[in-house]
Design a protein around this motif. Structure first.
Motif, PDB file in Angstrom:
ATOM      1  N   LEU A  67      53.429   9.742  56.775  1.00 60.06           N
ATOM      2  CA  LEU A  67      52.065  10.283  57.036  1.00 60.06           C
ATOM      3  C   LEU A  67      51.416  10.441  58.323  1.00 60.06           C
ATOM      4  O   LEU A  67      50.904  11.512  58.806  1.00 60.06           O
ATOM      5  CB  LEU A  67      51.068   9.243  56.256  1.00 60.06           C
ATOM      6  N   ALA A  68      51.967   9.475  59.086  1.00 63.74           N
ATOM      7  CA  ALA A  68      51.735   9.563  60.588  1.00 63.74           C
ATOM      8  C   ALA A  68      52.308  10.739  61.476  1.00 63.74           C
ATOM      9  O   ALA A  68      51.943  11.297  62.096  1.00 63.74           O
ATOM     10  CB  ALA A  68      52.041   8.096  61.308  1.00 63.74           C
ATOM     11  N   ASP A  69      53.513  10.887  60.876  1.00 58.95           N
ATOM     12  CA  ASP A  69      54.478  12.013  61.615  1.00 58.95           C
ATOM     13  C   ASP A  69      53.929  13.501  61.223  1.00 58.95           C
ATOM     14  O   ASP A  69      53.608  14.181  62.152  1.00 58.95           O
ATOM     15  CB  ASP A  69      55.905  12.090  61.139  1.00 58.95           C
ATOM     16  N   ALA A  70      53.226  13.636  59.988  1.00 61.31           N
ATOM     17  CA  ALA A  70      52.664  15.033  59.453  1.00 61.31           C
ATOM     18  C   ALA A  70      51.473  14.920  60.382  1.00 61.31           C
ATOM     19  O   ALA A  70      50.992  15.969  60.758  1.00 61.31           O
ATOM     20  CB  ALA A  70      52.473  14.961  58.104  1.00 61.31           C
ATOM     21  N   LEU A  71      50.716  13.796  60.488  1.00 64.44           N
ATOM     22  CA  LEU A  71      49.333  13.983  61.066  1.00 64.44           C
ATOM     23  C   LEU A  71      49.291  14.174  62.516  1.00 64.44           C
ATOM     24  O   LEU A  71      48.561  14.977  63.312  1.00 64.44           O
ATOM     25  CB  LEU A  71      48.664  12.468  61.097  1.00 64.44           C
ATOM     26  N   GLU A  72      50.472  13.846  63.117  1.00 63.30           N
ATOM     27  CA  GLU A  72      50.711  14.061  64.596  1.00 63.30           C
ATOM     28  C   GLU A  72      51.102  15.390  64.929  1.00 63.30           C
ATOM     29  O   GLU A  72      50.672  16.021  66.013  1.00 63.30           O
ATOM     30  CB  GLU A  72      51.994  13.017  64.853  1.00 63.30           C
ATOM     31  N   ILE A  73      51.653  16.087  63.867  1.00 65.07           N
ATOM     32  CA  ILE A  73      52.000  17.565  64.046  1.00 65.07           C
ATOM     33  C   ILE A  73      50.543  18.336  63.945  1.00 65.07           C
ATOM     34  O   ILE A  73      50.355  19.242  64.721  1.00 65.07           O
ATOM     35  CB  ILE A  73      53.106  18.035  63.184  1.00 65.07           C
ATOM     36  N   MET A  74      49.709  17.724  63.037  1.00 67.39           N
ATOM     37  CA  MET A  74      48.493  18.646  63.004  1.00 67.39           C
ATOM     38  C   MET A  74      47.645  18.317  64.023  1.00 67.39           C
ATOM     39  O   MET A  74      46.940  19.278  64.612  1.00 67.39           O
ATOM     40  CB  MET A  74      47.689  17.834  61.742  1.00 67.39           C
ATOM     41  N   ARG A  75      47.842  17.117  64.754  1.00 73.93           N
ATOM     42  CA  ARG A  75      46.852  16.949  65.920  1.00 73.93           C
ATOM     43  C   ARG A  75      47.373  17.662  67.125  1.00 73.93           C
ATOM     44  O   ARG A  75      46.476  17.948  68.082  1.00 73.93           O
ATOM     45  CB  ARG A  75      47.077  15.404  66.012  1.00 73.93           C
ATOM     46  N   GLY A  76      48.500  17.933  67.371  1.00 74.80           N
ATOM     47  CA  GLY A  76      49.246  18.462  68.503  1.00 74.80           C
ATOM     48  C   GLY A  76      49.338  19.867  68.179  1.00 74.80           C
ATOM     49  O   GLY A  76      49.224  20.770  69.589  1.00 74.80           O
ATOM     50  N   ALA A  77      49.245  20.703  67.234  1.00 73.46           N
ATOM     51  CA  ALA A  77      49.077  22.092  67.146  1.00 73.46           C
ATOM     52  C   ALA A  77      47.794  22.659  67.596  1.00 73.46           C
ATOM     53  O   ALA A  77      46.552  22.156  67.377  1.00 73.46           O
ATOM     54  CB  ALA A  77      49.135  22.483  65.517  1.00 73.46           C
ATOM     55  N   LYS A  78      47.782  23.678  68.462  1.00 76.42           N
ATOM     56  CA  LYS A  78      46.644  24.310  69.128  1.00 76.42           C
ATOM     57  C   LYS A  78      46.114  25.155  68.239  1.00 76.42           C
ATOM     58  O   LYS A  78      44.765  25.528  68.324  1.00 76.42           O
ATOM     59  CB  LYS A  78      47.106  24.955  70.454  1.00 76.42           C
TER      60      LYS A  78
END
Length: 238
Positions: free
Chosen positions: A128-139
């Motif tokens: 869950l944290a990894d998926a969220l980190e990708i969401m957060r990092g995408a511009k």
């Protein structure tokens, strides 16, 4: 005989390919028990990459139109064996249909979030944290972010330890992914991408804390917010 040819570029390619193959099945050009050509052959015929072709095949498999058999690849199923529950993505441009889908999603995913909070393990939290980190990092609201969003919900479903619930959440997420893709401009024009990341963060924090009530409330907030961002107002029960 089934005909496969290079597909037009308008619209989302996996959807167009899946729709074309389904038309061949409905017309009887592909009959129950017939095997589809190989992924390589189909990708070449449609003029697309194998990744695009695989997503189209996955769509047909999730709808129960085909199944994978050892040594034969993708095989057409008979109508009586197909999945009875199916969401036609082409009808989700109608607000009432989209509203019904979001209401169903809310009813299922609120309880799923509560179960996940009670049953999750460390691997679930890491996913869950990894998926969220990708969401957060995408511009931008691009395919990477869309897939990360769908992955977050799939992981949450898996954390319930209920295979049936996980499967239906996966299916719903894939259909809403199509709708969100079409309205990505809505997110790009304001801070709404940050808002949706915050909603997912609240869900993760509640699941991490094993707080089922907070997880259900955070999911309700997210589902309602996601619906409103697409112009859908949900009843007070969600």
């Amino acid at each position: 005989m089934a005909q496969f040819e290079e597909i037009g570029r308008q619209g989302y390619l996996p959807d167009r390919i899946a729709s074309h193959i389904l038309q061949q099945v409905d017309a009887g050009d592909l009959k129950p028990g017939d095997a589809l050509p190989t992924e390589t052959a189909l990708a070449e015929a449609f003029g697309v990459s194998r990744n695009v072709l695989r997503e189209a095949i996955a769509r047909l498999r999730s709808d129960g139109v085909i199944e994978t058999k050892q040594g034969r690849g993708a095989v057409v199923r008979s109508p009586s064996e197909r999945t009875t529950f199916r969401i036609d993505a082409g009808r989700l441009d109608q607000k009432e249909n989209l509203g019904d889908l979001f209401e169903l999603r809310g009813l299922l995913e609120m309880d799923a979030a509560g179960l996940a909070a009670q049953r999750r393990n460390q691997d679930d939290l890491d996913e869950l944290a990894d998926a969220l980190e990708i969401m957060r990092g995408a511009k931008d609201f691009d395919e990477q972010r869309l897939e990360a969003d769908a992955r977050f919900h799939r992981c949450l479903g898996q954390a319930t330890r209920n295979d049936y619930l996980a499967t239906i959440i996966d299916y719903l997420s894939s259909r809403l992914k199509d709708t969100t893709r079409a309205t990505g401009a809505v997110y790009a024009k304001s801070d709404l991408m940050d808002v949706t990341v915050g909603e997912h963060q609240a869900i993760l924090e509640a699941v991490r804390a094993k707080n089922a009530e907070a997880a259900r409330a955070a999911m309700a907030t997210h589902i309602r917010g996601a619906a409103e961002r697409l112009g859908v107002t949900l009843p007070g029960s969600v």
